[in-house]
Design a protein around this motif. Structure first.
Motif, PDB file in Angstrom:
ATOM      1  N   SER A   1       0.832  -1.205   0.000  1.00 23.16           N
ATOM      2  CA  SER A   1       0.000   0.000   0.000  1.00 23.16           C
ATOM      3  C   SER A   1       0.868   1.256   0.000  1.00 23.16           C
ATOM      4  CB  SER A   1      -0.946   0.001   1.200  1.00 23.16           C
ATOM      5  OG  SER A   1      -0.200   0.205   2.379  1.00 23.16           O
TER       6      SER A   1
ATOM      7  N   LYS B   1       5.470  -0.674 -21.639  1.00 21.89           N
ATOM      8  CA  LYS B   1       4.110  -0.388 -22.128  1.00 21.89           C
ATOM      9  C   LYS B   1       3.082  -1.411 -21.652  1.00 21.89           C
ATOM     10  CE  LYS B   1       5.784   1.635 -26.395  1.00 21.89           C
ATOM     11  NZ  LYS B   1       6.159   1.213 -27.746  1.00 21.89           N
TER      12      LYS B   1
ATOM     13  N   THR C   1      13.819  14.141  -8.731  1.00 18.20           N
ATOM     14  CA  THR C   1      12.490  13.861  -9.274  1.00 18.20           C
ATOM     15  C   THR C   1      12.254  14.698 -10.516  1.00 18.20           C
ATOM     16  OG1 THR C   1      11.724  13.470  -7.048  1.00 18.20           O
ATOM     17  CG2 THR C   1      10.030  13.827  -8.693  1.00 18.20           C
ATOM     18  N   MET C   2      12.693  15.952 -10.436  1.00 17.09           N
ATOM     19  CA  MET C   2      12.502  16.852 -11.568  1.00 17.09           C
ATOM     20  C   MET C   2      13.190  16.314 -12.817  1.00 17.09           C
ATOM     21  SD  MET C   2      13.363  20.866 -11.740  1.00 17.09           S
ATOM     22  CE  MET C   2      14.968  20.635 -12.416  1.00 17.09           C
ATOM     23  N   GLY C   3      14.288  15.591 -12.602  1.00 17.94           N
ATOM     24  CA  GLY C   3      14.997  15.008 -13.739  1.00 17.94           C
ATOM     25  C   GLY C   3      14.249  13.839 -14.360  1.00 17.94           C
ATOM     26  N   GLY C   4      13.111  13.478 -13.810  1.00 17.21           N
ATOM     27  CA  GLY C   4      12.318  12.389 -14.377  1.00 17.21           C
ATOM     28  C   GLY C   4      12.705  11.035 -13.817  1.00 17.21           C
TER      29      GLY C   4
ATOM     30  N   TYR D   1       6.024   8.631  -1.273  1.00 13.51           N
ATOM     31  CA  TYR D   1       5.681   9.911  -1.906  1.00 13.51           C
ATOM     32  C   TYR D   1       5.793  11.100  -0.954  1.00 13.51           C
ATOM     33  CZ  TYR D   1       3.069  12.756  -5.283  1.00 13.51           C
ATOM     34  OH  TYR D   1       2.698  13.691  -6.194  1.00 13.51           O
TER      35      TYR D   1
ATOM     36  N   THR E   1      -0.179  17.626  -6.192  1.00 10.24           N
ATOM     37  CA  THR E   1       0.213  16.460  -6.990  1.00 10.24           C
ATOM     38  C   THR E   1      -0.236  15.194  -6.262  1.00 10.24           C
ATOM     39  OG1 THR E   1       2.376  16.491  -5.945  1.00 10.24           O
ATOM     40  CG2 THR E   1       2.211  17.533  -8.083  1.00 10.24           C
ATOM     41  N   PHE E   2      -0.617  14.230  -7.081  1.00 12.92           N
ATOM     42  CA  PHE E   2      -1.115  12.966  -6.527  1.00 12.92           C
ATOM     43  C   PHE E   2      -0.323  11.824  -7.134  1.00 12.92           C
ATOM     44  CE2 PHE E   2      -4.509  16.044  -6.583  1.00 12.92           C
ATOM     45  CZ  PHE E   2      -5.131  15.884  -5.359  1.00 12.92           C
ATOM     46  N   ASP E   3       0.033  10.856  -6.301  1.00 12.95           N
ATOM     47  CA  ASP E   3       0.664   9.661  -6.872  1.00 12.95           C
ATOM     48  C   ASP E   3      -0.427   8.655  -7.239  1.00 12.95           C
ATOM     49  OD1 ASP E   3      -0.155   8.498  -4.528  1.00 12.95           O
ATOM     50  OD2 ASP E   3       1.823   7.881  -3.845  1.00 12.95           O
TER      51      ASP E   3
ATOM     52  N   LYS F   1      -1.436   6.152  -5.847  1.00 13.07           N
ATOM     53  CA  LYS F   1      -2.234   5.609  -4.744  1.00 13.07           C
ATOM     54  C   LYS F   1      -3.105   6.682  -4.097  1.00 13.07           C
ATOM     55  CE  LYS F   1       1.693   2.781  -3.839  1.00 13.07           C
ATOM     56  NZ  LYS F   1       2.538   3.755  -4.511  1.00 13.07           N
TER      57      LYS F   1
ATOM     58  N   ASN G   1      13.039  14.882 -20.405  1.00 12.96           N
ATOM     59  CA  ASN G   1      12.550  14.274 -19.172  1.00 12.96           C
ATOM     60  C   ASN G   1      12.119  15.302 -18.130  1.00 12.96           C
ATOM     61  OD1 ASN G   1      12.888  11.672 -19.917  1.00 12.96           O
ATOM     62  ND2 ASN G   1      14.922  11.439 -18.994  1.00 12.96           N
ATOM     63  N   LEU G   2      12.560  16.521 -18.308  1.00 13.74           N
ATOM     64  CA  LEU G   2      12.371  17.505 -17.248  1.00 13.74           C
ATOM     65  C   LEU G   2      10.914  17.817 -16.994  1.00 13.74           C
ATOM     66  CD1 LEU G   2      15.188  20.117 -17.840  1.00 13.74           C
ATOM     67  CD2 LEU G   2      14.995  18.411 -16.043  1.00 13.74           C
ATOM     68  N   LYS G   3      10.609  17.877 -15.721  1.00 14.44           N
ATOM     69  CA  LYS G   3       9.245  18.216 -15.344  1.00 14.44           C
ATOM     70  C   LYS G   3       9.292  19.369 -14.363  1.00 14.44           C
ATOM     71  CE  LYS G   3       7.700  13.521 -15.940  1.00 14.44           C
ATOM     72  NZ  LYS G   3       7.257  12.310 -15.290  1.00 14.44           N
TER      73      LYS G   3
ATOM     74  N   GLU H   1       3.708  16.241 -12.760  1.00 15.50           N
ATOM     75  CA  GLU H   1       3.668  15.442 -13.974  1.00 15.50           C
ATOM     76  C   GLU H   1       3.758  16.341 -15.200  1.00 15.50           C
ATOM     77  OE1 GLU H   1       3.444  11.989 -14.674  1.00 15.50           O
ATOM     78  OE2 GLU H   1       4.283  12.196 -12.661  1.00 15.50           O
TER      79      GLU H   1
ATOM     80  N   LYS I   1       6.948   7.613 -30.941  1.00 23.71           N
ATOM     81  CA  LYS I   1       6.236   6.517 -31.599  1.00 23.71           C
ATOM     82  C   LYS I   1       4.728   6.676 -31.450  1.00 23.71           C
ATOM     83  CE  LYS I   1       9.968   3.219 -31.513  1.00 23.71           C
ATOM     84  NZ  LYS I   1      10.611   2.150 -30.800  1.00 23.71           N
TER      85      LYS I   1
ATOM     86  N   ILE J   1       1.929   3.972 -28.951  1.00 20.17           N
ATOM     87  CA  ILE J   1       2.030   3.423 -30.306  1.00 20.17           C
ATOM     88  C   ILE J   1       0.835   2.532 -30.669  1.00 20.17           C
ATOM     89  CG2 ILE J   1       3.408   1.406 -29.619  1.00 20.17           C
ATOM     90  CD1 ILE J   1       5.100   1.946 -32.186  1.00 20.17           C
ATOM     91  N   LYS J   2       0.222   1.936 -29.628  1.00 21.86           N
ATOM     92  CA  LYS J   2      -0.928   1.066 -29.888  1.00 21.86           C
ATOM     93  C   LYS J   2      -2.242   1.848 -29.916  1.00 21.86           C
ATOM     94  CE  LYS J   2       1.109  -3.023 -27.792  1.00 21.86           C
ATOM     95  NZ  LYS J   2       1.235  -3.743 -26.534  1.00 21.86           N
TER      96      LYS J   2
ATOM     97  N   LYS K   1      -3.361   3.668 -27.432  1.00 20.25           N
ATOM     98  CA  LYS K   1      -3.981   3.698 -26.106  1.00 20.25           C
ATOM     99  C   LYS K   1      -3.717   5.056 -25.453  1.00 20.25           C
ATOM    100  CE  LYS K   1      -4.002   1.161 -21.821  1.00 20.25           C
ATOM    101  NZ  LYS K   1      -3.246   0.284 -20.969  1.00 20.25           N
TER     102      LYS K   1
ATOM    103  N   LYS L   1      -1.170   5.979 -17.121  1.00 17.25           N
ATOM    104  CA  LYS L   1      -0.454   4.718 -16.902  1.00 17.25           C
ATOM    105  C   LYS L   1      -0.021   4.566 -15.436  1.00 17.25           C
ATOM    106  CE  LYS L   1       2.963   1.870 -19.259  1.00 17.25           C
ATOM    107  NZ  LYS L   1       2.544   0.744 -18.499  1.00 17.25           N
TER     108      LYS L   1
ATOM    109  N   LYS M   1      -0.581   8.939 -11.736  1.00 13.05           N
ATOM    110  CA  LYS M   1      -0.154  10.191 -11.107  1.00 13.05           C
ATOM    111  C   LYS M   1      -0.851  11.365 -11.787  1.00 13.05           C
ATOM    112  CE  LYS M   1       4.459   8.365 -10.253  1.00 13.05           C
ATOM    113  NZ  LYS M   1       5.815   8.370 -10.772  1.00 13.05           N
TER     114      LYS M   1
END
Lengths: 751, 253
Positions: free
Chosen positions: A55, A91, A518-521, A532, B49-51, B53, B120-122, B127, B167, B189-190, B192, B223, B226
């Motif tokens: 959990s 995926k 985290t910011m770096g992904g 979290y 922000t939410f993860d 869960k 990748n930067l956020k 997110e 893709k 790619i599919k 979705k 996926k 988050k």
């Protein structure tokens, strides 16, 4: 019986066929459940802690894809394939995350700029550069987890989400592998894959063991009776009892487990015993009174054998019901199912076999009785001589072996590790070995901590624990927040600075570092061990050996290391469920043994109207149990989920021989008034029947040597040994005891 | 021969129509992003922000965007919670080289320069990819008109955007009447749906040549489960942008 044979024989057959069809109609509800974890109570112990861990951190189970190559695994083709595999695997539904060497971040400070770059993005062609890359991977604490130290294999580690089903995810992973071809051989490891393999092996076992056991039974029946009705009637009873038992299983909604594979084998070995006695009696009647009609013979054999058959069936059911005391539901379910199957086999043997016999024409030629003494006759004669001449020596020999066996009990080990189920050099076995030997195992244990987990005090303590855990021989890889922070510091400070390879000096620094990472992904890397809201953290330790001993030993050491830690919540992991299962196996083993013995004691006391009969009759079972477990200890066969069922089955089946002996002895003594003569006569007549009965059990269970699972193969072997022990005890120990003690319950009516 | 000529004409007219459609789709999308005020502004944001869960984190931050010649800079300053308060991040995006991120960590008093993959930067702890706020449209992107649809009671044109590097693809929802970007859906790619970004409650940014900014931005990663819920409390146009404001200075050596 007379009325049944004359008036209702068609109704009985139609009724049984209808019941069989009803049972078959339920088969679509049957499901295979390869996991034993589901049978552990969810609210206590490891399972409860696992739920808590899941959990907080999501899925705890790892699936490992091991890419191996004869030559160096660090090459462009393997790298490209790894990238493609990772992309496709990520995926898939049910994949929480998928990490490999390509996700390992090399953190360094160069010219005042922190570089957060993948440790590997292209493969150098120059040998020197390649050597440097390998060195870089080797010295990266996180990178070490993904590559074998000899660079012969690399791993892709998938975290499976809790919601995903093995039956969906594993085939999807296999499809991805198939669609991403390459020169590397890929092995899959991890509990999820093992469970999936067990499921397919269970199916395979059901489709191979059942026909194998049936064919063996057909051969044995034909060679025993030399006529087809002697084969077909017991065969029909066995098939019907199997159909009814599985129909009952479906009706109850019980899943087919590894243990359930034993059900048809047990029924093949046991359920035909009663019809064998009836066919044997039919042949005897036909030889002695050839003028009797088939209907008359059917009625007579049914009347004469009803009592001994009912008694032996009840004692067998009693032994099986001993399994009810197992906490492991599949074991208790097997007890019920086997009892249902044997109960129905008893009813059908008493009703259907005589009825079906009436449909046959009386044979023109009566099977000739073989007058030539067989080897078995000679052996039984020898037994009779020993018992009559040296009863005390016989008893002393049994006691001596029993005492030696007691020493073996101390060597008996319990192992409920599913990794040990697989035999030989199958892909799954090789995958398990590779994962354990080169990647520190796939079974992880988590040490969960809560509270102010980013404070320097906590992180320092975790760092100390990590260092100690890394020294433990059972620990494979150790993933710890402290290791992560130290790696991160390489990008923040130069080697000359104090902060280099050090933990954050304050909680704020730790939190700010995490936010930046985290910011770096790269939040997935952090999410493995810090939650979290930074309220929980964990140290992950892999077991480099999946055995119970290693798990128990590591668990003990981890508890010692973290003793009195106020922030420690629990130590748990998917790999530890087996320890909980092992405890249940031991408790279940002891409880089922005592329950089965108690049932047998009560039944024998009632049958012979004497407590002494209960005690003496149970003695061969106690002795055989000691031999069985003592031998398991000496030859290092572990007590596991399957072999834990042995004692109940042995007691249920093995008691029949003692009952048959005592029953016949009583009759013979009433005629001769001489115990030696009575024993000799009993061994010559019933003794032979007992031996044939035991051999039919041997033949039935010997089909288990074709099983895909090691525990089932061992089970087959051990059943043969334990039943042999019961057989020998019934033919030697009980007669010797009878000779010496002259029990009243057998001789009172004459005295 | 006549048939061939008719067929050729038909093919040509279809191709022209398709090419025109592509141009129109690109134009409409460009209009919608050009209407966004993404240069020389300062935002004050509340971020939840939410993860996967359902755990929630809240932050307060300011985000400033500025353009200096070829350099595009974004300055993010965290105002809350306490442990990260004062953390500043400056990202510099160059047209022809890898970007640099500079981070001031109040806990150490140091400025850390980080080179990482911009893709990748956020935005810190969200997110929301920093790339999401790029106004420039890559010339290699392919745009295709899809059907019109209603989204949250707004009549929208759906535009499929295909990047040569990715893709999967994206579908943008642009309101037909105001040409405002309402939502971007991301597909794998599919085909979705894997992510959704919704923009709503547009307000005009004062002194910004009739540019707008959404007050609510919701980003969902379908996926991972988050999501980030961004509420813009304040939007200010920076009339006089000073490059010094985008330089971080260490407080310790």
């Amino acid at each position: 019986m007379n009325t049944l044979v004359k008036k209702y024989r068609f109704s009985l057959i139609i009724g049984i066929i209808a019941l069989a069809l009803l049972s078959v109609s339920q088969f679509s509800k049957l499901t295979i459940n390869p996991s034993f974890d589901d049978y552990i109570p969810t609210n206590v112990g490891n399972r409860a802690y696992l739920n808590q861990l899941d959990s907080i951190f999501g899925g705890s189970e790892k699936i490992m894809l091991i890419l191996t190559k004869d030559s160096n695994i660090i090459n462009q083709q393997t790298y490209d394939r790894m990238v493609r595999l990772s992309e496709e695997l990520q995926k898939l539904d049910g994949v929480e995350n998928c990490l490999s060497l390509i996700d390992v971040i090399d953190i360094k400070l160069e010219d005042g700029i922190t570089e957060l770059a993948p440790i590997i993005d292209k493969i150098p062609t120059e040998p020197k550069a390649l050597k440097e890359l390998k060195q870089k991977i080797r010295s990266n604490k996180i990178g070490q987890r993904f590559v074998a130290s000899d660079f012969s294999a690399t791993a892709i580690i998938i975290t499976k989400s809790n919601e995903s089903e093995d039956g969906v995810l594993i085939p999807a992973i296999q499809e991805v592998i198939e669609q991403t071809p390459g020169q590397e051989k890929i092995y899959i490891g991890g509990l999820s894959y093992i469970r999936h393999a067990i499921k397919s092996y269970i199916k395979k076992d059901l489709f191979t063991l059942l026909p194998a056991a049936l064919i063996l039974m057909v051969f044995m029946l034909y060679f025993s009776f030399r006529e087809w009705k002697g084969v077909l009637l017991p065969f029909a009873i066995v098939i019907l009892s199997i159909l009814f038992s599985f129909g009952f299983m479906a009706l109850m909604g019980w899943g087919i487990s590894l243990i359930s594979v034993l059900l048809p084998i047990m029924l093949i070995a046991i359920a035909n015993d009663y019809s064998i006695h009836l066919i044997n009696a039919y042949q005897e009647k036909l030889a002695v009174s050839p003028q009797l009609s088939m209907k008359a013979i059917a009625v007579e054999i049914s009347r004469e054998l009803r009592k001994p058959i009912v008694i032996t069936a009840l004692t067998t059911i009693g032994g099986m019901l001993g399994l009810l005391s197992h906490q492991m539901k599949p074991a208790a379910q097997l007890g019920v199912l086997a009892s249902v199957g044997i109960g129905l086999a008893l009813l059908m043997s008493l009703l259907l076999v005589p009825v079906l016999l009436t449909f046959y024409q009386k044979p023109n030629t009566i099977p000739a009785e073989n007058k030539k003494p067989l080897l078995i006759d000679k052996i039984l004669n020898r037994f009779a001589f020993w018992v009559a001449s040296y009863p005390k020596s016989v008893i002393a020999s049994f006691l001596g072996i029993a005492l030696i066996s007691i020493a073996g009990l101390f060597l008996l080990k319990v192992d409920t590790n599913v990794e040990s189920y697989f035999i030989g050099k199958s892909d799954i076995r090789q995958g398990i070995e590779l994962v354990n030997e080169k990647f520190g195992g796939s079974q992880y244990i988590s040490l969960l901590f809560e509270g102010d987990v980013l404070s320097p005090e906590t992180l320092t303590r975790l760092e100390n624990y990590t260092k100690q855990i890394e020294q433990l021989p059972e620990a494979g890889h150790v993933i710890s927040p402290s290791t992560f922070f130290k790696e991160l510091s390489k990008g923040m400070y130069t080697p000359e600075e104090v902060g280099y390879l050090a933990l954050p000096a304050s909680k704020a620094e730790a939190e700010q570092s995490l936010e930046i990472f985290t910011m770096g992904g790269y939040e997935d890397q952090i999410a493995q061990f810090i939650d979290y809201n930074y309220e929980h953290t964990r140290i992950l330790v892999s077991l480099n050996d999946g055995s119970n001993q290693a798990g128990k030993s590591l668990l003990k050491s981890l508890h010692q290391i973290t003793q009195n830690d106020p922030q420690l919540v629990c130590i748990a992991g998917p790999g530890l469920s087996k320890i909980q299962i092992a405890d249940m196996v031991i408790e279940g083993q002891v409880a089922s043994l005592l329950l089965a013995l108690a049932i047998i004691f009560v039944l024998l006391s009632i049958i012979f109207k004497s407590f002494a009969a209960g005690a003496k009759g149970s003695l061969p079972l106690v002795v055989s149990t000691l031999y069985l477990f003592g031998m398991m200890g000496f030859v290092n066969i572990h007590l596991d989920i399957v072999t834990a069922l042995l004692s109940s089955i042995m007691i249920g089946v093995g008691i029949d021989y003692t009952i048959h002996f005592l029953w016949r002895y009583k009759t013979e003594y009433a005629v001769s008034h001489n115990s030696k003569i009575a024993i000799t006569q009993t061994l010559k007549t019933t003794g032979k029947g007992i031996v044939f009965n035991a051999f039919s059990v041997f033949v039935g269970f010997s089909a288990l040597i074709f099983s895909s699972f090691a525990p089932l193969r061992f089970f087959g072997l051990l059943v043969v040994i334990s039943i042999f022990s019961c057989l020998i005890s019934a033919l030697l120990l009980i007669p010797a005891l009878t000779t010496i003690t002259k029990p009243k319950f057998l001789e009172s009516n004459v005295n | 021969m006549k048939k061939i000529i008719i067929l050729l004409c038909l093919t040509f007219s279809l191709f022209s129509a398709s090419a025109t459609d592509t141009m129109e789709a690109k134009k409409l999308f460009e209009h919608s992003t050009q209407k966004l005020s993404l240069q020389n502004i300062r935002l004050v944001l509340d971020l939840e922000t939410f993860d996967g869960k359902g755990n929630c984190k809240t932050k307060e931050l300011t985000v400033s965007y500025a353009q200096f010649d070829d350099e595009r800079k974004v300055l993010i300053e965290l105002l809350a919670p306490e442990n990260v308060m004062g953390t500043k991040i400056v990202t510099t995006d160059y047209p022809d080289k890898k970007g640099i991120i500079e981070i001031y960590m109040p806990a150490t008093g140091r400025v850390q320069k980080i080179r990482a993959n911009q893709r990748n930067l956020k935005i810190i702890g969200t997110e929301i990819p920093i790339e999401q706020f790029k106004s420039a449209i890559d010339k290699d992107f392919e745009f295709t008109f899809l059907e019109k649809t209603d989204l949250n009671d707004t009549h929208c044109q759906k535009i499929k955007i295909q990047s040569p590097e990715e893709k999967g693809y994206r579908i943008a929802f642009v309101s037909i009447d105001k040409e405002q970007l309402m939502s971007i859906e991301q597909y794998d790619i599919k085909g979705k749906l894997v992510g959704v970004t919704e923009f709503s409650n547009y307000i005009e940014v004062a002194n910004s040549n009739a540019k707008f900014f959404p007050q609510m931005i919701l980003v969902k990663n379908l996926k991972s489960g988050k999501s980030s819920d961004l509420k813009v409390r304040q939007v200010n146009h920076l009339s006089q942008v000073n490059s010094d404001d985008f330089i971080l200075t260490p407080t310790q050596s």
